[in-house]
Design a protein around this motif. Structure first.
Motif, PDB file in Angstrom:
ATOM      1  N   ALA A 294       0.940  -1.272   0.201  1.00  0.00           N
ATOM      2  CA  ALA A 294       0.243  -0.047   0.069  1.00  0.00           C
ATOM      3  C   ALA A 294       0.699   1.279  -0.165  1.00  0.00           C
ATOM      4  CB  ALA A 294      -0.924  -0.003   0.985  1.00  0.00           C
ATOM      5  N   LYS A 295       2.100   1.077   0.833  1.00  0.00           N
ATOM      6  CA  LYS A 295       2.941   2.255   0.673  1.00  0.00           C
ATOM      7  C   LYS A 295       3.484   2.506  -0.768  1.00  0.00           C
ATOM      8  CE  LYS A 295       4.241   1.464   5.553  1.00  0.00           C
ATOM      9  NZ  LYS A 295       5.299   1.014   6.525  1.00  0.00           N
ATOM     10  N   MET A 296       3.935   1.750  -1.369  1.00  0.00           N
ATOM     11  CA  MET A 296       4.609   1.759  -2.594  1.00  0.00           C
ATOM     12  C   MET A 296       3.664   2.311  -3.734  1.00  0.00           C
ATOM     13  SD  MET A 296       6.643  -1.482  -2.569  1.00  0.00           S
ATOM     14  CE  MET A 296       7.297  -1.668  -4.136  1.00  0.00           C
ATOM     15  N   THR A 297       2.307   1.700  -3.587  1.00  0.00           N
ATOM     16  CA  THR A 297       1.086   2.146  -4.341  1.00  0.00           C
ATOM     17  C   THR A 297       0.748   3.849  -4.099  1.00  0.00           C
ATOM     18  OG1 THR A 297      -0.094   0.133  -4.353  1.00  0.00           O
ATOM     19  CG2 THR A 297      -1.207   1.901  -4.984  1.00  0.00           C
ATOM     20  N   ALA A 298       0.776   4.120  -2.913  1.00  0.00           N
ATOM     21  CA  ALA A 298       0.724   5.650  -2.841  1.00  0.00           C
ATOM     22  C   ALA A 298       1.724   6.578  -3.180  1.00  0.00           C
ATOM     23  CB  ALA A 298       0.395   5.725  -1.091  1.00  0.00           C
ATOM     24  N   VAL A 299       2.908   6.157  -2.909  1.00  0.00           N
ATOM     25  CA  VAL A 299       4.007   6.937  -3.353  1.00  0.00           C
ATOM     26  C   VAL A 299       4.161   7.046  -5.167  1.00  0.00           C
ATOM     27  CG1 VAL A 299       6.523   7.318  -3.513  1.00  0.00           C
ATOM     28  CG2 VAL A 299       5.410   6.326  -1.539  1.00  0.00           C
TER      29      VAL A 299
ATOM     30  N   GLN B   5      -8.978  -0.862   1.254  1.00  0.00           N
ATOM     31  CA  GLN B   5      -8.218  -2.058   0.086  1.00  0.00           C
ATOM     32  C   GLN B   5      -7.030  -1.417  -0.282  1.00  0.00           C
ATOM     33  OE1 GLN B   5      -9.925  -2.581  -3.960  1.00  0.00           O
ATOM     34  NE2 GLN B   5     -10.091  -4.683  -3.186  1.00  0.00           N
ATOM     35  N   ILE B   6      -7.140  -0.258  -0.827  1.00  0.00           N
ATOM     36  CA  ILE B   6      -5.977   0.510  -1.395  1.00  0.00           C
ATOM     37  C   ILE B   6      -4.711   0.764  -0.414  1.00  0.00           C
ATOM     38  CG2 ILE B   6      -5.037   2.544  -3.018  1.00  0.00           C
ATOM     39  CD1 ILE B   6      -7.871   2.325  -4.391  1.00  0.00           C
ATOM     40  N   LEU B   7      -5.100   1.659   0.727  1.00  0.00           N
ATOM     41  CA  LEU B   7      -4.165   2.261   1.721  1.00  0.00           C
ATOM     42  C   LEU B   7      -3.718   1.150   2.697  1.00  0.00           C
ATOM     43  CD1 LEU B   7      -3.041   4.921   0.947  1.00  0.00           C
ATOM     44  CD2 LEU B   7      -5.317   4.688  -0.073  1.00  0.00           C
ATOM     45  N   CYS B   8      -4.601   0.122   3.113  1.00  0.00           N
ATOM     46  CA  CYS B   8      -4.344  -0.568   4.148  1.00  0.00           C
ATOM     47  C   CYS B   8      -4.281  -2.140   3.752  1.00  0.00           C
ATOM     48  CB  CYS B   8      -5.507  -0.380   5.185  1.00  0.00           C
ATOM     49  SG  CYS B   8      -5.555   1.109   5.556  1.00  0.00           S
ATOM     50  N   SER B   9      -4.344  -2.004   2.493  1.00  0.00           N
ATOM     51  CA  SER B   9      -4.067  -3.630   1.926  1.00  0.00           C
ATOM     52  C   SER B   9      -5.061  -4.682   2.516  1.00  0.00           C
ATOM     53  CB  SER B   9      -2.668  -4.168   2.041  1.00  0.00           C
ATOM     54  OG  SER B   9      -1.646  -3.347   1.323  1.00  0.00           O
ATOM     55  N   PHE B  10      -6.220  -4.441   2.858  1.00  0.00           N
ATOM     56  CA  PHE B  10      -7.276  -5.279   3.332  1.00  0.00           C
ATOM     57  C   PHE B  10      -7.776  -6.189   2.442  1.00  0.00           C
ATOM     58  CE2 PHE B  10      -9.050  -3.807   7.833  1.00  0.00           C
ATOM     59  CZ  PHE B  10      -7.901  -3.196   8.246  1.00  0.00           C
TER      60      PHE B  10
ATOM     61  N   GLN C  78       9.495  10.006   5.854  1.00  0.00           N
ATOM     62  CA  GLN C  78       8.554  10.867   5.455  1.00  0.00           C
ATOM     63  C   GLN C  78       7.586  11.060   4.317  1.00  0.00           C
ATOM     64  OE1 GLN C  78       7.916  13.082   8.329  1.00  0.00           O
ATOM     65  NE2 GLN C  78       6.054  13.913   6.918  1.00  0.00           N
ATOM     66  N   ASN C  79       8.568  10.788   3.148  1.00  0.00           N
ATOM     67  CA  ASN C  79       7.950  10.618   1.874  1.00  0.00           C
ATOM     68  C   ASN C  79       6.744   9.647   1.688  1.00  0.00           C
ATOM     69  OD1 ASN C  79       7.288  11.030  -0.877  1.00  0.00           O
ATOM     70  ND2 ASN C  79       9.346  10.416  -1.588  1.00  0.00           N
ATOM     71  N   ILE C  80       6.868   8.528   2.455  1.00  0.00           N
ATOM     72  CA  ILE C  80       5.883   7.582   2.179  1.00  0.00           C
ATOM     73  C   ILE C  80       4.646   7.825   3.182  1.00  0.00           C
ATOM     74  CG2 ILE C  80       5.351   5.138   3.144  1.00  0.00           C
ATOM     75  CD1 ILE C  80       8.221   4.388   2.357  1.00  0.00           C
ATOM     76  N   ALA C  81       5.090   8.576   4.327  1.00  0.00           N
ATOM     77  CA  ALA C  81       3.867   8.749   4.998  1.00  0.00           C
ATOM     78  C   ALA C  81       2.993   9.931   4.520  1.00  0.00           C
ATOM     79  CB  ALA C  81       4.208   9.336   6.690  1.00  0.00           C
ATOM     80  N   ASP C  82       3.749  10.835   4.024  1.00  0.00           N
ATOM     81  CA  ASP C  82       3.175  12.175   3.212  1.00  0.00           C
ATOM     82  C   ASP C  82       2.017  11.573   2.068  1.00  0.00           C
ATOM     83  OD1 ASP C  82       4.011  13.758   4.996  1.00  0.00           O
ATOM     84  OD2 ASP C  82       5.536  14.367   3.677  1.00  0.00           O
ATOM     85  N   SER C  83       2.692  10.450   1.378  1.00  0.00           N
ATOM     86  CA  SER C  83       1.979   9.804   0.242  1.00  0.00           C
ATOM     87  C   SER C  83       0.840   9.139   0.752  1.00  0.00           C
ATOM     88  CB  SER C  83       2.713   9.204  -0.603  1.00  0.00           C
ATOM     89  OG  SER C  83       3.933   9.927  -1.120  1.00  0.00           O
ATOM     90  N   GLN C  84       1.002   8.513   1.911  1.00  0.00           N
ATOM     91  CA  GLN C  84      -0.126   7.679   2.250  1.00  0.00           C
ATOM     92  C   GLN C  84      -1.410   8.445   2.596  1.00  0.00           C
ATOM     93  OE1 GLN C  84       2.176   4.902   5.033  1.00  0.00           O
ATOM     94  NE2 GLN C  84       0.600   3.660   4.259  1.00  0.00           N
ATOM     95  N   LEU C  85      -0.823   9.693   3.435  1.00  0.00           N
ATOM     96  CA  LEU C  85      -2.190  10.486   3.891  1.00  0.00           C
ATOM     97  C   LEU C  85      -2.705  11.057   2.603  1.00  0.00           C
ATOM     98  CD1 LEU C  85      -1.066  12.475   7.121  1.00  0.00           C
ATOM     99  CD2 LEU C  85      -2.854  10.855   7.004  1.00  0.00           C
TER     100      LEU C  85
ATOM    101  N   ALA D 134      -0.870   1.824 -10.742  1.00  0.00           N
ATOM    102  CA  ALA D 134       0.100   1.698  -9.653  1.00  0.00           C
ATOM    103  C   ALA D 134       0.259   0.536  -8.861  1.00  0.00           C
ATOM    104  CB  ALA D 134      -0.174   2.792  -8.571  1.00  0.00           C
ATOM    105  N   GLU D 135      -1.181  -0.012  -8.881  1.00  0.00           N
ATOM    106  CA  GLU D 135      -1.244  -1.528  -8.265  1.00  0.00           C
ATOM    107  C   GLU D 135      -0.479  -2.339  -9.048  1.00  0.00           C
ATOM    108  OE1 GLU D 135      -5.149  -1.214  -5.517  1.00  0.00           O
ATOM    109  OE2 GLU D 135      -5.512  -1.326  -7.814  1.00  0.00           O
ATOM    110  N   ASP D 136      -0.538  -2.343 -10.403  1.00  0.00           N
ATOM    111  CA  ASP D 136      -0.010  -3.247 -11.359  1.00  0.00           C
ATOM    112  C   ASP D 136       1.620  -3.179 -11.442  1.00  0.00           C
ATOM    113  OD1 ASP D 136      -2.468  -4.080 -12.298  1.00  0.00           O
ATOM    114  OD2 ASP D 136      -2.698  -2.993 -14.126  1.00  0.00           O
TER     115      ASP D 136
END
Length: 418
Positions: free
Chosen positions: A21-26, A138-143, A109-116, A39-41
């Motif tokens: 989820a972190k990689m997808t957000a960034v 689903q997207i951010l928390c990988s549920f 920090q970059n990852i955290a900012d992107s997730q939010l 991004a998910e692909d």
């Protein structure tokens, strides 16, 4: 199977849960991808390459950095292929609309900012509140679909349809991650808080894994909620109340399971294992949450968690019951009703609580039968065993099944020794 093959097969699922989820957000934030699926692909392809590469060459010294580097390079390559751009993504990505930042680092920090930023982007008014939360989980928390269904107490098929519609609406609404103004941020904040609340809850008591507690989910929820308190637009009483709740609950994580991973009832927990620092932080954020006249469900739940972590008080359970009474009026749920019944038992005794529980008619809930089993232990052993057996049949957790089976053995032996 070699030792290296075994180790990489154990490590990759863990990294997938932690980093996907972190990689997808960034990637969405820095490359201006308007379709989350792209991004998910790319991230999925990165993990596929890792499984192939690591099986042959072994696990790299820094596997997480390896994944981020490969994902970054794959995204850059994605933009370089003119043919792919013209035939597949011309209508998906319009670079002129974005300041595509191709040289960046995957810093914490970059990852955290992107997730939010991603959470607020996904919580778009183009979808219903429930759909926003489902999509964010689903997207951010990988549920998984099953985890989301458990969080909403609904069927997986319903969640699948909800997610499909939500993704379609995001595409039609020209999804993009951007800096939100104060009005947009406040409009979406409730959905963001609910998402983080459900994320924490799944970690605090997992319903879909063979472990009762998933501390990594709890920690992630706390980290993201803490970031909200550091922003002027999102540092609200509700946000502080939610963070207080998370701190109070997190303070007891170590005491909630034994060495076998089985649940330890509140009355039997070793209070020396409670984290006093987290309790103090909970007190701090609860005081901040009282800055105003607002009383939300997070305020009430934080108040309940506060009383659980305070030293024994003669009126402790009376306070907790009163808070549950208010909570049910604000937002009723079967779990809240069952928790209230437990508090009711502490105040008015098990016999009276049994009548309260039976009024709920939650025969399909394992929590319902687990509670009745607990309430009947000192009143009617046979009924206690019956309800614990029902709970075993209704729960999906192997750990919980084992724990309930041991409780049946314990009370049976106690009954036979009389």
């Amino acid at each position: 199977m070699t030792e290296n093959q075994q180790s990489h097969k154990e490590l990759l699922p863990h990294l997938f849960r932690q980093e996907y989820a972190k990689m997808t957000a960034v990637l969405c934030r820095h490359f201006g991808l308007k379709h989350v699926e792209i991004a998910e692909d790319i991230v999925s392809d990165t993990f596929l390459k890792a499984s192939e590469n690591w099986a042959i060459n072994g696990i790299p010294k820094n596997p997480t950095a390896w994944l981020y580097t490969v994902a970054k390079n794959k995204t850059k390559d994605y933009f370089k292929h003119i043919v792919v751009f013209e035939t597949q993504i011309k209508e998906v990505i319009k670079p002129n609309e974005f300041d595509i930042e191709q040289d960046f680092e995957f810093s914490s920090q970059n990852i955290a900012d992107s997730q939010l930023a991603m959470i607020f982007a996904v919580c778009s008014p183009s979808n219903s509140t429930e759909s926003q939360i489902c999509l964010a989980l689903q997207i951010l928390c990988s549920f998984s679909v099953e985890e989301i269904a458990n969080a909403f107490l609904t069927k997986p098929e319903t969640i699948k349809k909800r997610l499909q519609r939500a993704r379609t609406n995001l595409r039609n609404d020209s999804f993009q991650i951007k800096i939100l103004n104060e009005k947009e941020t406040k409009l979406r904040l409730n959905s963001v808080l609910k998402t983080l609340y459900l994320l924490f809850n799944e970690g605090y008591f997992s319903k879909t894994n063979n472990q009762l507690i998933r501390q990594e989910l709890c920690s992630e929820a706390v980290r993201l909620t803490l970031m909200l308190t550091e922003n002027n637009f999102t540092n609200t009483p509700q946000t502080n109340a939610l963070l207080a709740l998370m701190c109070f609950q997190s303070s007891r994580l170590e005491a909630r399971t034994n060495d076998q991973g089985e649940a330890v009832l509140f009355d039997e927990q070793n209070k020396n294992l409670w984290d006093k620092t987290l309790i103090e932080k909970g007190n701090y954020y609860l005081v901040n949450a009282c800055n105003g006249n607002e009383i939300s469900k997070y305020h009430l739940e934080a108040g309940i968690a506060y009383w659980h972590t305070t030293p024994t008080d003669q009126d402790k359970w009376q306070h907790i019951l009163q808070l549950y009474n208010q909570l049910i009026l604000i937002e009723y749920s079967p779990i809240t009703a069952l928790n209230r019944t437990f508090a009711y038992a502490k105040v008015y005794g098990h016999n009276n609580a049994i009548h309260e529980a039976e009024k709920l008619k939650l025969e399909e809930s394992n929590y319902y039968h687990k509670l009745l089993g607990y309430l009947y232990v000192d009143i009617d052993i046979n009924k206690a065993i019956f309800h614990y057996t029902q709970a075993i049949g209704l729960t999906k957790s192997k750990i919980e099944k084992q724990s309930l089976s041991k409780e049946i053995e314990r009370i049976s032996e106690k009954n036979n020794s009389r």
